[in-house]
Design a protein around this motif. Sequence first.
Motif, PDB file in Angstrom:
ATOM      1  N   THR A  33       0.850  -1.183   0.000  1.00 32.89           N
ATOM      2  CA  THR A  33       0.000   0.000   0.000  1.00 32.89           C
ATOM      3  C   THR A  33       0.893   1.242   0.000  1.00 32.89           C
ATOM      4  OG1 THR A  33      -1.601  -1.198   1.321  1.00 32.89           O
ATOM      5  CG2 THR A  33      -1.830   1.194   1.255  1.00 32.89           C
ATOM      6  N   PRO A  34       0.731   2.104  -0.991  1.00 36.05           N
ATOM      7  CA  PRO A  34       1.620   3.273  -1.043  1.00 36.05           C
ATOM      8  C   PRO A  34       1.399   4.218   0.145  1.00 36.05           C
ATOM      9  CG  PRO A  34       0.249   3.086  -3.035  1.00 36.05           C
ATOM     10  CD  PRO A  34      -0.265   2.096  -2.061  1.00 36.05           C
ATOM     11  N   THR A  35       2.413   4.928   0.511  1.00 32.50           N
ATOM     12  CA  THR A  35       2.321   5.941   1.559  1.00 32.50           C
ATOM     13  C   THR A  35       2.723   7.278   0.962  1.00 32.50           C
ATOM     14  OG1 THR A  35       4.541   5.316   2.169  1.00 32.50           O
ATOM     15  CG2 THR A  35       2.792   4.435   3.524  1.00 32.50           C
ATOM     16  N   PRO A  36       1.744   7.994   0.355  1.00 35.08           N
ATOM     17  CA  PRO A  36       2.091   9.251  -0.293  1.00 35.08           C
ATOM     18  C   PRO A  36       2.734  10.232   0.678  1.00 35.08           C
ATOM     19  CG  PRO A  36      -0.187   8.616  -0.769  1.00 35.08           C
ATOM     20  CD  PRO A  36       0.313   7.688   0.268  1.00 35.08           C
ATOM     21  N   LYS A  37       3.711  10.936   0.190  1.00 35.25           N
ATOM     22  CA  LYS A  37       4.395  12.001   0.933  1.00 35.25           C
ATOM     23  C   LYS A  37       5.269  11.498   2.080  1.00 35.25           C
ATOM     24  CE  LYS A  37       2.477  15.482  -1.297  1.00 35.25           C
ATOM     25  NZ  LYS A  37       2.899  16.809  -1.702  1.00 35.25           N
ATOM     26  N   ALA A  38       5.392  10.201   2.243  1.00 31.35           N
ATOM     27  CA  ALA A  38       6.300   9.705   3.279  1.00 31.35           C
ATOM     28  C   ALA A  38       7.728   9.819   2.744  1.00 31.35           C
ATOM     29  CB  ALA A  38       5.953   8.272   3.638  1.00 31.35           C
ATOM     30  N   LEU A  45       3.263   0.301   2.777  1.00 33.43           N
ATOM     31  CA  LEU A  45       2.928  -0.536   3.923  1.00 33.43           C
ATOM     32  C   LEU A  45       2.507  -1.903   3.418  1.00 33.43           C
ATOM     33  CD1 LEU A  45       0.620   1.917   5.907  1.00 33.43           C
ATOM     34  CD2 LEU A  45       3.047   1.509   6.296  1.00 33.43           C
TER      35      LEU A  45
END
Lengths: 145, 795
Positions: A33-38, A45
Motif C-alpha cells: 500500500t503506497p504511503t504518499p508524501k512519506a 505498507l
Amino acid sequence: MADHLLLIVRLAGRRVALPAAEVEGVVELDGITPTPKAAAHVAGLSALRSRVLTVIDGLAALEFGRSPVDGLAEAIVVISGGHPYALLVEAVEDVVEINRAATPVRGRVGAGWDRVAAGMVEVEGSLLLLVDPHLLIAGPTAQAA
Amino acid sequence: MDELINDFLAETRDMLQALSGAIVAWESEPGDRARLDEIFRFVHTVKGNCGFFDLPRLQQLSHAAEDVLAEVRSGKRSADSRLVSAVLAVIDRIGELVQALETGEALGSEDDEQLIAALSGETALPALEPEIAAGAAAEVRKGMRSIRLSVDLLDRMMSGVSDAVLARNELARRLRDIDRDLAVEAAFERLSACIGEIRDAITRTRMQRIDSLFTALPRMVRDLSAELGKQLRLEIDGGDVELDREMIEMIRDPLTHIIRNAIDHGIEQPQDRARAGKDKTGYLRVSARQAGNQILIEVIDDGRGIDREALVRKALSAGIIAPDQAERLSSSQKLALVFAPGLSTAGEVTAISGRGVGMDVVRANIERIGGLVDIDSRRGEGVRLCIRVPLTLTIIPALTVSAGGQVFAIPRSAIEEILRAGTGAQMDQVGESTVATVRGRRVPLVDLCDLLGVEAAGQAGNEAAVGRASASRSANIILLKPAGGDVYALAVEAVHDHEELVVKPAAPAVMMAGLYAGTTLADDGRPILLLDPSGMANQAGLGSDEQGPEARAAEEEISDDGPNETTLLLFQGLDGGLRAVPVPVVERIEDVPTQAIRHSAGKLRVALGGNILPLAGCAAAPGEGKLRILRLTDGETEIAYGFAEVVDIRSVAVELKPSPSPGEIAGVALIDGSQVELLDPYWLFAACGDATAGNDEAPVCALPTGDPWMENMLRPLIESLGYRVVPAGEGIAADILIASAEDDLPDSAVSAGEVLRIRSRPEHSGENDNSIYRYDRAGLLEALSRGANKARSHG
C-alpha cells in the motif's frame, strides 16, 4: 554464536551480509500500500498477519533509485525502534556461520554504501560488506537530522 | 486518596508475603545479617508510607520495630529469641492491621502497647496463639479483592486482543468470499461475540478512575495560589469517570500545564479582582465527563480571559504570522494562536508556567493520542478549555474514504458532515484554491488527491462532477473540524464505511509526511493509513487565513433564511422513482441479504441483527443478492424501507403538493427541477405498526395554511389518522379545527365540531389553557383520534 550468523542477501546488484540476529524473518510481500508524501525510501505498507510492516526500499535507502515493485516482493523483517519493517531486497541467498568477527571497512566503499556499512566479513572465501539494517531503515534523510 | 491507600496496602501485603520466608529463617538463626536487613527494610518502608497516610497504629508499631532492629544492626543489642519473637509479633500485627484496613473490618486486638513494650525487652510477650495467626492469614487471602498485574502484561493482552479483532475481520472477509455455510457462520458469530466480549473486558481492566489524576490537584492549586498570592476556590467534578490508564498518563502533563496556566495567567490578584467587581476569590473548575466514546475534561476559570489582540501582537512580533494575515484573522483564529509554537501571553516568563513548555506542546500531546483541545475565552470573564480524548488509545471509530484509488481512514471525531459535491456543496475556483460553500458557509476545500500528490482514479466522481478543474473529480466532500482550527472541506473520491479500527503508530519515516496519525488494517487485511485532520490542514497551508470576515458575514446572511429548509435524503426507489425522506427519520442505511427477508405474519419483514423489522418500499421479497434498506425510526420503533440507491442529501424549502389520499407518499415536490415523491413516515409507521382503522368516510380536519410546522409535520400526522385535511377558514365544514393557541380565534369563526389548540411552548399559559403542546405526540394523537371517532359515530 548468533552474532556470527549472517544472512546473505542481494541488494543493488551486490551480495551483502546482514547480522542474522537483527533479522526476524524473511517474507514475500503480497501487495504494497503506497504511503504518499512519506520519506522517499519508504515503499509503502504491507500486512504480515495482523501486523503492519513499513516497507523500506533498499535501493532507495542507498539512493540508487527505486526498486520495481510488482507482484510478490522478497523482503526481510527487521524490528527497529519498536516498529516492524520489511526491507526489500533483490534476493535472499543464504544463512552462513562465520567464525571470524567483522573487520572495519577501510576507506570508502562508495556513495550510498558508506552510510550503511558496518564492516567487512569473509564468507566462504569472498569478502562481503556487512550492512547495518537499522541504518538502511533510517534512510538517507536521517543523516541530515 | 483511596486508590493510593489501596496501593499501599496491596504493596505491604505483597512485601509481607515475600518476607515470610525471611522471618522464619531469621527466627531459626537470629545472627543472620542479611535476613535482619531485609526485615529492617520492611518495617522502615511501612513506617515511611503510613506516616504519609495518617495511619497512627501502623506507624507506631513499625517505628518501634525499626528502632529495635536499628539497635541490633548497630550491635547495641543482640538478637535473642525474645527480641525475635517480639519483632515477629509486631510484624504479624502489621499484617492484621493491613488486612483489617483492606476489608474495612474493625481489628479486635488493641494491645499494641504491650507488643511495643515487649520489643524493649521489659515485659514478656503475651503468648502467641499460632492457630489464630494461621486463621488470620487465611482471612487475608479471602479478603483480597484485587490482584496486582504488571502493566506490561495488560498491554500484551490488549495487543493480543487487537490482533484477534484483526484476524476476525480477515476471517469475516474470507467467509464472505466463499459459499455460505450456516454452521460455519454460526460458529463464527459466536467467536466474534466472544472476541468482542474479551476486548471489552480487557479494555475495562485498563480503565482507571480519573480521580487518580484529580487527587493531586487540590494540593497543587493550594501551593500555586499561595506562591502567587492569589485566592482560589477549586471545584472538581467527575472523578469517577474512567478512562484508559495509558490515556490518564498522557493527559497528566497537559492538564497540569493548563491548570498552572489558568492560575498563573488567568486568575488575577485579589485586589485586581476586587477592582474589576469580581469576588476576590478566584474560581477554578476541573470536571470530567463521558460523552459517547470520548472523555471531556473541562478546565474553567473566571479570570481575566485571553487578550486576543495581545496574542496577535505577540504572534506578529514573533514572526508567526504576517501583518496582512493578522488583519484577516477571525476571532477564533486569534484565540487559536495560543496554540502556536513559541508564543506565551504572559508579559514575562514566570517560574510557574513559563518553563518553555507552551500550549503548543499541550495541544500536540493531546492530539497525539487522538484528542482535541478547544478553547473559548471571554475578556474579563474567564477561559474555558476543553480536552476531548478517546476512551482508549487503540481502537477508534473511523470513516474510510478513497483517493487515487487508495483507501484511507479519517477519525470520526473530527468529522462534522459528509456531503456530495456539486449538489450538497457549491465549489468555486478562487485563484489557485477552491472554496466550498455549504449552506452558506464558505470553507476552504482541500482535494485529498492533490494533498497526497496522487493521480485521481479514472472513473471516480462520474455523474456529480461538473467540468471544473481540481475538485470536480472528487465526488464527496467531508467537512472536518481539526482541533483548535477552523472547519475545512476535504474532497475525496468515495466514502466507504464507518469502521472501528485498531490503530497502531506509524513508523517515523511515514509520520514525517505530517499527514498521518497511524496505521491500521482494513477488513480485507490491507494496511490503511489513518489521516490526521489537523496535520492535513497544516500541510495544505490552511494554518490561519482560510476564513475571512466576509465569508463569515456571508455565512450569517445566507443562513438567515435557512430555518424553513428541511434536510432530505433523496433516493431512488426499487421501482426507479425518485423519492425523499427527512434525514432525521433515517437511522442508517444498510445492505441486507435477501435471505433475511421473508413474507411472514402477513407482512414483508426483514431480520436484522436480532430484530425483525417491517419492510416497506417493496411489494414482494426480492430475488437474489442484497437489498439496500433505509432504517427509519420514530424514536421508538424502526421500520425498514427498501430502495435502490442514494441520490443525494439536500437541504431544501419544500413546497409539497399533497397526495389526494393518505398513503406511503405524502406528496410530491420539485427539487432541482425533478419531481420527487416525499415519503410520509407517519403513515409508514402507522401502517406498519397496528393496522389503521378503515376510513371510508374520512373525517375532515381544517388546518391553517402558511405555518411550516403544521404543513410539514402536523399534517402528515393528521392524515395518517385518516383525516382529510382542508385549509382552515375557507368555509369547508370540518370535524376538527386546528388552531394555534397563540392566535385569538373568534368563536363565531368556528365552524367545526371540535377545536384543537396547539401551543408552541411546553408550559401551560394559564388555568383555562386546554391547548396541547405541539410535540406532545400522545396528547395530539389522543385528541385527534377522539375527534375522528366522534366524526365516525356521527356519520
